[in-house]
Write an enzyme that holds these catalytic residues in place. Structure first.
Site, mmCIF file in Angstrom:
data_model
loop_
_atom_site.group_PDB
_atom_site.id
_atom_site.type_symbol
_atom_site.label_atom_id
_atom_site.label_comp_id
_atom_site.label_asym_id
_atom_site.label_seq_id
_atom_site.Cartn_x
_atom_site.Cartn_y
_atom_site.Cartn_z
ATOM 1 N N LYS A 167 15.927 2.289 4.741
ATOM 2 C CA LYS A 167 15.293 1.021 5.134
ATOM 3 C C LYS A 167 14.463 1.214 6.389
ATOM 4 C CE LYS A 167 15.391 -1.038 2.376
ATOM 5 N NZ LYS A 167 16.115 -0.647 1.217
ATOM 6 N N TRP B 160 -3.251 2.067 -7.068
ATOM 7 C CA TRP B 160 -2.470 2.866 -6.116
ATOM 8 C C TRP B 160 -2.844 4.302 -6.405
ATOM 9 C CZ3 TRP B 160 1.625 6.488 -6.255
ATOM 10 C CH2 TRP B 160 2.367 6.607 -5.067
ATOM 11 N N CYS C 226 -0.082 0.577 -9.552
ATOM 12 C CA CYS C 226 -1.225 -0.172 -10.070
ATOM 13 C C CYS C 226 -0.799 -1.439 -10.804
ATOM 14 C CB CYS C 226 -2.014 0.690 -11.048
ATOM 15 S SG CYS C 226 -2.489 2.265 -10.376
ATOM 16 N N LYS D 165 6.186 -0.927 -5.015
ATOM 17 C CA LYS D 165 7.434 -1.594 -5.370
ATOM 18 C C LYS D 165 8.061 -0.973 -6.608
ATOM 19 C CE LYS D 165 10.670 -4.657 -5.226
ATOM 20 N NZ LYS D 165 11.770 -4.306 -4.279
ATOM 21 N N GLU E 48 11.255 3.465 5.782
ATOM 22 C CA GLU E 48 10.189 2.992 4.887
ATOM 23 C C GLU E 48 9.377 1.852 5.478
ATOM 24 O OE1 GLU E 48 11.246 1.564 0.961
ATOM 25 O OE2 GLU E 48 13.082 0.673 1.697
ATOM 26 N N HIS F 22 27.807 20.242 10.793
ATOM 27 C CA HIS F 22 27.271 21.353 10.000
ATOM 28 C C HIS F 22 25.752 21.465 10.151
ATOM 29 C CE1 HIS F 22 31.211 21.954 8.288
ATOM 30 N NE2 HIS F 22 31.260 20.675 7.941
ATOM 31 N N ARG G 51 3.364 -4.895 -5.340
ATOM 32 C CA ARG G 51 3.680 -3.622 -5.995
ATOM 33 C C ARG G 51 3.130 -2.429 -5.214
ATOM 34 N NH1 ARG G 51 4.553 -4.098 -11.718
ATOM 35 N NH2 ARG G 51 3.581 -2.078 -11.988
ATOM 36 N N ASN H 51 -3.248 1.605 -16.022
ATOM 37 C CA ASN H 51 -2.065 1.983 -15.240
ATOM 38 C C ASN H 51 -1.457 3.206 -15.915
ATOM 39 O OD1 ASN H 51 -2.419 -0.309 -13.777
ATOM 40 N ND2 ASN H 51 -0.520 -1.302 -14.402
ATOM 41 N N GLY H 52 -0.941 4.139 -15.117
ATOM 42 C CA GLY H 52 -0.293 5.321 -15.695
ATOM 43 C C GLY H 52 -1.068 6.579 -15.337
ATOM 44 N N GLU I 40 21.346 4.305 2.978
ATOM 45 C CA GLU I 40 20.516 3.125 2.747
ATOM 46 C C GLU I 40 19.924 2.622 4.062
ATOM 47 O OE1 GLU I 40 19.099 1.838 0.390
ATOM 48 O OE2 GLU I 40 18.696 -0.242 0.916
#
Ligand code: M6R
Length: 607
Positions: free
Chosen positions: A484, A73, A2, A602, A487, A503, A27, A99-100, A480
């Site tokens: 990438k 969000w 948010c 973000k 996402e 394994h 964000r 927010n929160g 990584e």
């Protein structure tokens, strides 16, 4: 996550709020809204979906002299207009953005419902506006303060009421809020990017602080109504750094900014005379640095992967046992803080809730925690015992790229510093520095060959799943690469140690699951070749990231991506860049929203 924007000043309020909300789009959000104080009271417009939908709804204009806005969000309740902020009380006289997360919202909601309050949304945030309306006597400031005493959880809020025209009250506990001080105008935001078009003068609120903005200016108080004196600080980002500047996506811009970002991260921090590094913000004497017996890195996502590279490297070249752990796991496993340990909290945003909470828990137990952040003035940067900034400039794309290579730069400097205090010779230090300083140019070389990676991505974007495999320092790079790809392109991807596939993950290998091997010319190349052969024997397709001129792997792999030659330990800088480009082009090929991938934010400010 948010975002909050507030405005008090002579400009057209709705336009300023929309501009600010657009700056916060990066964000991640799923609905947006604004409240403006008009001649005849508060006017609120909100919409599910993108800000342009809200803008269309505002076409008739919304005149007013101050206002608050929000991008949401979803956490509590679906994505809908009713759940979007601002939330209003029944009389329409109070408006709140939040927010929160309010953890005791259910208990508060039940109590308010017993008093006859009818809720319009499923959100936790709506309780705040009803409490403020209920507790209001003669001052908004007092009603907000009384409400805050009743809330459990985290919040950054901005509140207005038509009973006190021209006033905005903001409060922070666990969710950032910053004031922008302009010429005859004041802004309030959850993120400095929303302020930059108007001012570079900022006042950062700390947890437990409030701000009261009105026609006379602003005043800052704590939750007990004590005056808090705050410094005005200069935001060291330029507006143009948060523009796309002709690039189609922020992600592409940020991938291409990496040579400069690495130069900036290294800038002024190499000590040629001592063949070592100096990192000003560490706040540790050479004696204290020498007495460190172990290093623990805590981080999330991409920062965690950079931390893994850092931990491996420090242990390898400085001989200090180092371990990197996912921040969200530390907090709840009652960590033991060992003496002479140094903790490093790595976070691009400096606001990631998991990392921040882990850091607070460790410090509570006596740990010394350094922060490695990009955003100046962020909470982790402020609360840590010392630290180093990345100086990468703003990173806007949700997929982190330049922050990763900047974090590597700082870890390589730290490793050099520690190694020179232990058993690295002058000659070792010199050749390390020479290799490190060549990295920006070598990244540029890779970027110049991006067309070949685009073509490759065109051929692989249709697959449903891929494995990314690496060993040693290339293992975190494999993680990584997989992060990438998944996402932003939504192709399922898994990163593994190349040795570990036998394994379990090798069960997936076959013609439908290409394997991306990170196999540059380092000490584990031969081992990676053996793992590649295991994949080839099972009819798996192999894409290999190799040192240029590696004919042996060229003959084995179906496709290769060459990177320039460097020393074994430097390759993570070079092998990650093709993976970033590969993911970017796969996402483009699949028509994905690269900069705002679905469900992601973000800066992840909730647990
Ligand atoms: O701001 P931080 O570095 O603390 O963020 C940590 C993660 O949320 C972040 O790296 C995330 O994994 C990115 N989307 C990765 O591209």
């Amino acid at each position: 996550m948010c975002g909050i924007v507030g405005y008090h000043g002579p400009r057209e309020t709705a336009a300023v709020l929309i501009e600010g909300l657009k700056r916060l789009e990066y964000r991640g959000y799923d609905s947006a809204g604004i409240s403006v104080l008009a001649e005849d009271g508060l006017k609120t417009v909100k919409r599910a979906g993108k800000i342009k939908v809200l803008q269309e709804a505002l076409q008739d204009g919304l005149q007013g002299r101050c206002g608050i806005g929000h991008t949401r969000w979803a956490t509590h309740g679906e994505v809908s207009e009713a759940n979007a902020h601002p939330h209003m009380d029944a009389s329409g006289e109070f408006s709140v953005v939040h927010n929160g997360i309010i953890e005791n919202c259910e208990a508060l909601r039940e109590r308010l419902q017993l008093d006859g309050v009818k809720f319009q949304s499923q959100t936790d945030s709506e309780v705040i506006v009803h409490l403020i309306a209920k507790l209001y006597r003669e001052s908004l400031e007092q009603a907000v303060r009384d409400t805050l005493y009743m809330l459990k959880g985290t919040y950054g809020i901005a509140v207005m009421t038509s009973r006190e025209p021209g006033k905005i009250v903001g409060a922070r506990y666990g969710s950032p809020l910053v004031l922008g001080i302009g010429d005859g105008e004041i802004l309030l935001a959850s993120d400095v990017t929303a302020l930059l078009a108007y001012t570079r003068q900022a006042v950062y609120l700390q947890d437990g602080e409030m701000v009261i903005i009105d026609d006379t200016g602003y005043k800052t108080r704590d939750f007990h109504d004590r005056i808090v004196k705050k410094q005005i600080e200069l935001i060291d980002w330029e507006l143009e750094q948060i523009e796309r500047l002709g690039y189609r996506h922020y992600m592409e811009k940020e991938i291409r900014e990496q040579p400069d970002a690495v130069r900036r991260a290294l800038g002024g921090r190499i000590d040629r005379e001592a063949c070592s590094a100096h990192l000003g913000g560490l706040e540790l004497t050479p004696q204290q640095l020498r007495s460190i017996e172990r290093i623990r890195v805590i981080a999330a996502g991409t920062s965690y992967h950079a931390g893994m590279v850092g931990g491996y490297l420090i242990e390898q070249i400085a001989g200090i046992p180092s371990f990197t752990e996912i921040a969200s796991e530390i907090r709840y496993r009652n960590p033991v803080v060992e003496p002479n340990s140094l903790y490093i909290a790595v976070s691009q945003s400096g606001e990631t809730a998991d990392t921040l909470s882990a850091m607070r828990e460790l410090r509570r137990k006596g740990a010394k925690v350094l922060g490695m952040c990009n955003v100046v003035g962020s909470t982790i940067a402020r609360e840590s015992d010392g630290g180093v900034y990345l100086h990468s400039g703003p990173e806007i794309a949700v997929a982190s790229t330049k922050a990763f290579t900047s974090q590597l730069s700082i870890f390589y400097l730290l490793a050099l510093l520690f190694a020179r205090m232990h058993h690295y010779s002058i000659a070792d230090g010199q050749s390390f520095i020479a290799d490190l300083q060549r990295i920006p140019e070598q990244i540029s070389e890779i970027l110049q060959r991006s067309e070949a990676i685009r073509e490759l991505a065109g051929r692989y974007a249709g697959y449903g799943s891929m494995l990314f495999l690496g060993r040693g320092l290339q293992y975190p790079v494999a993680l990584e690469g997989a992060l990438k790809l998944k996402e932003i392109s939504y192709i399922h991807a898994e990163g593994c140690s190349a040795a570990e596939i036998k394994h379990g993950p090798i069960a997936l290998v076959g013609p439908d699951v290409p394997c991306v091997f990170l196999a540059p010319d380092d000490s584990l190349r031969e081992k990676s070749i053996s793992n590649m052969m295991e994949v080839k024997s099972r009819h798996g397709r192999v894409i290999a990231v190799v040192t240029e001129g590696d004919r042996e792997i060229e003959a084995i792999a179906d496709d290769v991506i060459p990177v320039p030659r460097t020393s074994g330990i430097m390759y993570p800088f070079l092998t990650v860049v093709p993976l970033q480009l590969f993911s970017y082009y796969c996402a483009l090929e699949r028509g994905c929203d690269v900069d705002q991938p679905r469900n992601l934010a973000k800066s992840v400010t909730v647990e």
